[in-house]
Write a protein that holds these residues in place. Structure first.
Motif, PDB file in Angstrom:
ATOM      1  N   ALA A 216       0.815  -1.218   0.000  1.00  0.00           N
ATOM      2  CA  ALA A 216       0.000   0.000   0.000  1.00  0.00           C
ATOM      3  C   ALA A 216       0.846   1.263   0.000  1.00  0.00           C
ATOM      4  N   THR A 217       2.024   1.229   0.638  1.00  0.00           N
ATOM      5  CA  THR A 217       2.830   2.448   0.796  1.00  0.00           C
ATOM      6  C   THR A 217       4.143   2.429   0.044  1.00  0.00           C
ATOM      7  N   ALA A 218       4.543   1.251  -0.466  1.00  0.00           N
ATOM      8  CA  ALA A 218       5.836   1.087  -1.152  1.00  0.00           C
ATOM      9  C   ALA A 218       7.009   1.369  -0.221  1.00  0.00           C
ATOM     10  N   ARG A 219       6.781   1.267   1.078  1.00  0.00           N
ATOM     11  CA  ARG A 219       7.857   1.454   2.053  1.00  0.00           C
ATOM     12  C   ARG A 219       8.340   0.091   2.526  1.00  0.00           C
ATOM     13  N   PRO A 220       9.642  -0.161   2.478  1.00  0.00           N
ATOM     14  CA  PRO A 220      10.133  -1.490   2.872  1.00  0.00           C
ATOM     15  C   PRO A 220       9.912  -1.752   4.351  1.00  0.00           C
ATOM     16  N   VAL A 221       9.426  -2.939   4.669  1.00  0.00           N
ATOM     17  CA  VAL A 221       9.147  -3.277   6.062  1.00  0.00           C
ATOM     18  C   VAL A 221      10.406  -3.695   6.800  1.00  0.00           C
ATOM     19  N   GLU A 222      11.511  -3.897   6.072  1.00  0.00           N
ATOM     20  CA  GLU A 222      12.740  -4.327   6.747  1.00  0.00           C
ATOM     21  C   GLU A 222      13.317  -3.230   7.623  1.00  0.00           C
ATOM     22  N   ARG A 223      12.946  -1.972   7.345  1.00  0.00           N
ATOM     23  CA  ARG A 223      13.490  -0.875   8.145  1.00  0.00           C
ATOM     24  C   ARG A 223      12.819  -0.848   9.519  1.00  0.00           C
ATOM     25  N   GLY A 224      13.602  -0.648  10.534  1.00  0.00           N
ATOM     26  CA  GLY A 224      13.051  -0.548  11.882  1.00  0.00           C
ATOM     27  C   GLY A 224      12.751  -1.905  12.478  1.00  0.00           C
ATOM     28  N   ALA A 225      12.086  -1.879  13.620  1.00  0.00           N
ATOM     29  CA  ALA A 225      11.778  -3.102  14.358  1.00  0.00           C
ATOM     30  C   ALA A 225      10.624  -3.847  13.699  1.00  0.00           C
TER      31      ALA A 225
END
Length: 448
Positions: free
Chosen positions: A41-50
């Motif tokens: 939905a956001t094209a933001r990688p989920v690997e960043r952050g916790a």
């Protein structure tokens, strides 16, 4: 996640388990599913952050059962996440005391946001946990003992005097070295090394210091250490051209937010215990102190002035809300019109071909989707424009930019107006309660 969740769900340790928006047995897969939807939905990688966060909550031996502890952990997690994140609570009974392991997803269940840990979150979480325990008539730690060893600090060490930061240690060492009046900059650096700091020289004359026990160098510059701590400033002090640099002052504490007074008698009638009564009395005293501070800072010397300020704050917040809604509606109209114009322009050649083919059924069957887009775009343009003339595309783009900037500015004003309104309404409600003016009636400004 699977490794940590397996530890929490170990049947040899587990006394009770509960969950929200997920099944503990498949929580890892369900957490990742929400993250994949968030990324799509956001094209933001989920690997960043916790990937997830864990809360540990312990109770004194014999104070609660496993089921009671689990319910308290569930309530704590629900209030901490506001029900917007998946979580499950594992209550362990394998130690001498009962304790909870609370695991919650870092991505909201509706994929609208991610949880970002913030400075002081551990203190906010401890206050929430203490509040939940007090509401359940349980004990809380009043004076935490300082018994930590190693780099992991016990909470008691943080509520006491906090250790100096690396930057503050560098500032103090610089001032101490300059007080010894070194002959030149090289002698100043030698004094820093003698005091235990490692000195690193980089390109372009960059100088950095590593405080004892620290892992990262601190650069000698004003943007890092504050005004007066540039290399040129240090050399000017050594030459006697300017005084010693001053330590930057601590930022003023944030203004205390005023909350509504608690009707202790009503809460006691609902079954609250003595511990809650003690906490509520202290809470009410703090709120009245904050209300008094608000009155002094705003020079409100009588009740009529307070009422007028409250009404003005409420009216301003509502006026900004109306203006914001109007701006959003105008922005939505312009964006919709631009989309309709683009669709109309793309589908117009197909409609012209359909018209040239004398509205052939065969042509219609071959270009049904394009013609449907043309009709929808034309209908949308007629609805949005009414009797007005269609503006040029560059004029629409300019209007949309202006409306977007206006919306952004209005949101900032509205958020501040909301905070001011809540403060004023809470102070007035507390003063009304103190003066006995409420008579059980709801506060109209607060309801609005």
């Amino acid at each position: 996640m699977e490794e940590r969740f397996a530890y929490g769900l170990n049947p040899k340790k587990l006394g009770a388990v509960s969950s929200h928006l997920c099944d503990p047995a498949t929580a890892a897969a369900e957490f990742l599913l929400v993250k994949s939807e968030y990324q799509a939905a956001t094209a933001r990688p989920v690997e960043r952050g916790a990937l997830f966060f864990q809360i540990r909550q312990a109770f004194p031996p014999g104070e609660v059962t496993a089921d009671e502890a689990n319910k308290i952990g569930y309530e704590t997690a629900m209030r901490w996440t506001k029900g917007k994140y998946q979580f499950f609570v594992c209550t362990h009974t394998d130690k001498g005391h009962i304790h909870n392991h609370i695991y919650f997803n870092s991505t909201a269940f509706d994929c609208s946001r991610k949880f970002h840990n913030f400075i002081g979150s551990s203190f906010a979480l401890r206050r929430l946990s203490d509040r939940v325990c007090l509401e359940h008539d349980l004990s809380v730690i009043q004076n935490p003992k300082q018994h930590s060893k190693g780099r992991f600090l016990h909470y008691g060490q943080w509520v006491g005097e906090k250790p100096l930061s690396a930057q503050q240690r560098v500032r103090l060492a610089i001032i101490a070295a300059l007080e010894k009046k070194p002959a030149d900059f090289a002698a100043f650096l030698r004094l820093m090394e003698e005091s235990g700091f490692a000195v690193k020289r980089g390109r372009g004359g960059v100088v950095s210091f590593l405080a004892p026990g620290q892992d990262k160098y601190t650069r000698l510059r004003a943007s890092t250490l504050g005004a007066g701590f540039d290399p040129e400033d240090i050399q000017a002090v050594i030459a006697g051209e300017r005084p010693l640099p001053e330590l930057p002052k601590d930022a003023p504490p944030p203004p205390r937010q005023v909350g509504l007074i608690i009707d202790i008698q009503q809460r006691m009638a609902q079954g609250k215990g003595p511990a809650y009564e003690r906490w509520a009395k202290v809470y009410n005293l703090k709120q009245m102190a904050a209300a008094l501070q608000f009155l002094q800072e705003n020079n409100l010397t009588n009740y009529d002035a307070l009422a007028a300020k409250t009404t003005a704050a409420v009216d301003r917040a509502h006026a900004l809300a109306g203006e914001l809604q109007t701006t959003e509606a105008a922005l939505s109209k312009v964006s919709g019109l631009m989309g309709a114009v683009v669709d109309y322009a793309k589908a117009r050649p197909v409609f012209d071909g359909y018209k040239a083919a004398r509205y052939s059924k065969k042509y219609l069957a071959e270009h049904e989707a394009e013609l449907a887009t043309y009709r929808a775009a034309r209908a949308a343009m007629n609805e949005l424009l009414g009797c007005e003339k269609l503006p040029r595309m560059d004029a629409l783009k300019k209007q949309r930019r202006e409306l977007a900037d206006r919306k952004k500015a209005l949101y900032a004003e509205y958020r501040q107006a909301q905070r001011d309104m809540r403060q004023a309404v809470a102070v007035k409600a507390n003063i009304d309660h103190l003066l006995g003016l409420t008579d059980g009636r709801d506060d109209k400004e607060q309801t609005r």
